[in-house]
Design a protein around this motif. Structure first.
Motif, PDB file in Angstrom:
ATOM      1  N   ASP A   1       0.785  -1.232   0.000  1.00 22.01           N
ATOM      2  CA  ASP A   1       0.000   0.000   0.000  1.00 22.01           C
ATOM      3  C   ASP A   1       0.819   1.285   0.000  1.00 22.01           C
ATOM      4  N   TRP A   2       2.008   1.222  -0.619  1.00 22.15           N
ATOM      5  CA  TRP A   2       2.761   2.450  -0.841  1.00 22.15           C
ATOM      6  C   TRP A   2       1.964   3.321  -1.805  1.00 22.15           C
ATOM      7  N   LYS A   3       1.928   4.603  -1.579  1.00 19.63           N
ATOM      8  CA  LYS A   3       1.170   5.508  -2.449  1.00 19.63           C
ATOM      9  C   LYS A   3       1.820   5.667  -3.824  1.00 19.63           C
ATOM     10  N   GLU A   4       3.171   5.575  -3.860  1.00 18.92           N
ATOM     11  CA  GLU A   4       3.869   5.706  -5.131  1.00 18.92           C
ATOM     12  C   GLU A   4       5.266   5.110  -5.026  1.00 18.92           C
ATOM     13  N   VAL A   5       5.854   4.864  -6.173  1.00 20.49           N
ATOM     14  CA  VAL A   5       7.224   4.379  -6.230  1.00 20.49           C
ATOM     15  C   VAL A   5       8.147   5.596  -6.245  1.00 20.49           C
ATOM     16  N   THR A   6       8.922   5.729  -5.183  1.00 19.06           N
ATOM     17  CA  THR A   6       9.826   6.873  -5.016  1.00 19.06           C
ATOM     18  C   THR A   6      11.245   6.351  -4.783  1.00 19.06           C
ATOM     19  N   GLY A   7      12.172   7.260  -4.639  1.00 21.54           N
ATOM     20  CA  GLY A   7      13.522   6.862  -4.270  1.00 21.54           C
ATOM     21  C   GLY A   7      13.539   6.151  -2.918  1.00 21.54           C
ATOM     22  N   PHE A   8      12.724   6.624  -1.980  1.00 19.70           N
ATOM     23  CA  PHE A   8      12.665   5.995  -0.655  1.00 19.70           C
ATOM     24  C   PHE A   8      12.079   4.584  -0.757  1.00 19.70           C
ATOM     25  N   TYR A   9      11.070   4.404  -1.598  1.00 18.26           N
ATOM     26  CA  TYR A   9      10.503   3.065  -1.848  1.00 18.26           C
ATOM     27  C   TYR A   9      11.607   2.118  -2.323  1.00 18.26           C
ATOM     28  N   ARG A  10      12.397   2.557  -3.273  1.00 16.29           N
ATOM     29  CA  ARG A  10      13.480   1.721  -3.817  1.00 16.29           C
ATOM     30  C   ARG A  10      14.530   1.424  -2.744  1.00 16.29           C
ATOM     31  N   PHE A  11      14.871   2.419  -1.935  1.00 21.16           N
ATOM     32  CA  PHE A  11      15.811   2.245  -0.829  1.00 21.16           C
ATOM     33  C   PHE A  11      15.281   1.217   0.170  1.00 21.16           C
ATOM     34  N   CYS A  12      14.006   1.314   0.491  1.00 20.56           N
ATOM     35  CA  CYS A  12      13.390   0.372   1.439  1.00 20.56           C
ATOM     36  C   CYS A  12      13.318  -1.033   0.848  1.00 20.56           C
ATOM     37  N   ASN A  13      13.072  -1.143  -0.443  1.00 21.54           N
ATOM     38  CA  ASN A  13      13.036  -2.438  -1.103  1.00 21.54           C
ATOM     39  C   ASN A  13      14.363  -3.158  -0.879  1.00 21.54           C
ATOM     40  N   TYR A  14      15.458  -2.456  -1.096  1.00 20.79           N
ATOM     41  CA  TYR A  14      16.792  -3.006  -0.857  1.00 20.79           C
ATOM     42  C   TYR A  14      16.962  -3.395   0.617  1.00 20.79           C
TER      43      TYR A  14
END
Length: 145
Positions: free
Chosen positions: A106-119
């Motif tokens: 339920d992330w609102k959008e794919v952001t740089g922080f989303y990508r960082f958290c994915n890692y």
């Protein structure tokens, strides 16, 4: 309808589902896997607190605890991109190994922080694997990346 973004990973651990569940639901386990600075409760409705340095507090409300099978948290305080997101761990034991399906939904959008958290969630699952298989994880305080 807007589709919200999710992070999903699969980790396979040479440990029982009961051992993995213990690692994900107790202060002892989560202090080895995620962070040494924490307050953890083992009941639905309670709020677990995870500290990452002086200014980074994350609070997760426990939504579901199904021993050996499923854990669900709802983020109620953290970085604004996390608030309102759900985190689940689904455990399935097969031939002496536990398959962990992890989702941060339920992330609102794919952001740089989303990508960082994915890692970083992948590193969390690696730490979980180390803890369950070798007895010592790689919590925030011992990470070098």
């Amino acid at each position: 309808m807007i589709k919200l973004a999710d992070i999903e990973h699969l980790q396979i651990v040479k440990a029982s589902a009961a051992d993995v569940y213990f690692a994900l639901t107790t202060a002892r386990g989560l202090s080895e896997v995620w962070t040494n600075e924490l307050t953890v409760h083992e009941q639905v409705g309670a709020v677990n607190e995870f500290q990452f340095g002086t200014d980074d507090l994350t609070k997760m409300q426990i939504v579901e605890l199904n021993p050996g099978e499923r854990i669900e948290w709802l983020c109620i305080e953290s970085d604004q991109e996390w608030v309102g997101t759900s985190i689940t761990f689904e455990l399935e034991e097969k031939k002496g190994k536990t398959h962990i399906t992890f989702r941060h939904m339920d992330w609102k959008e794919v952001t740089g922080f989303y990508r960082f958290c994915n890692y970083n969630w992948a590193m969390f699952l690696y730490s979980l694997k180390l803890y369950c298989e070798e007895g010592q994880g790689m919590p925030y305080q011992r990470r070098k990346f």
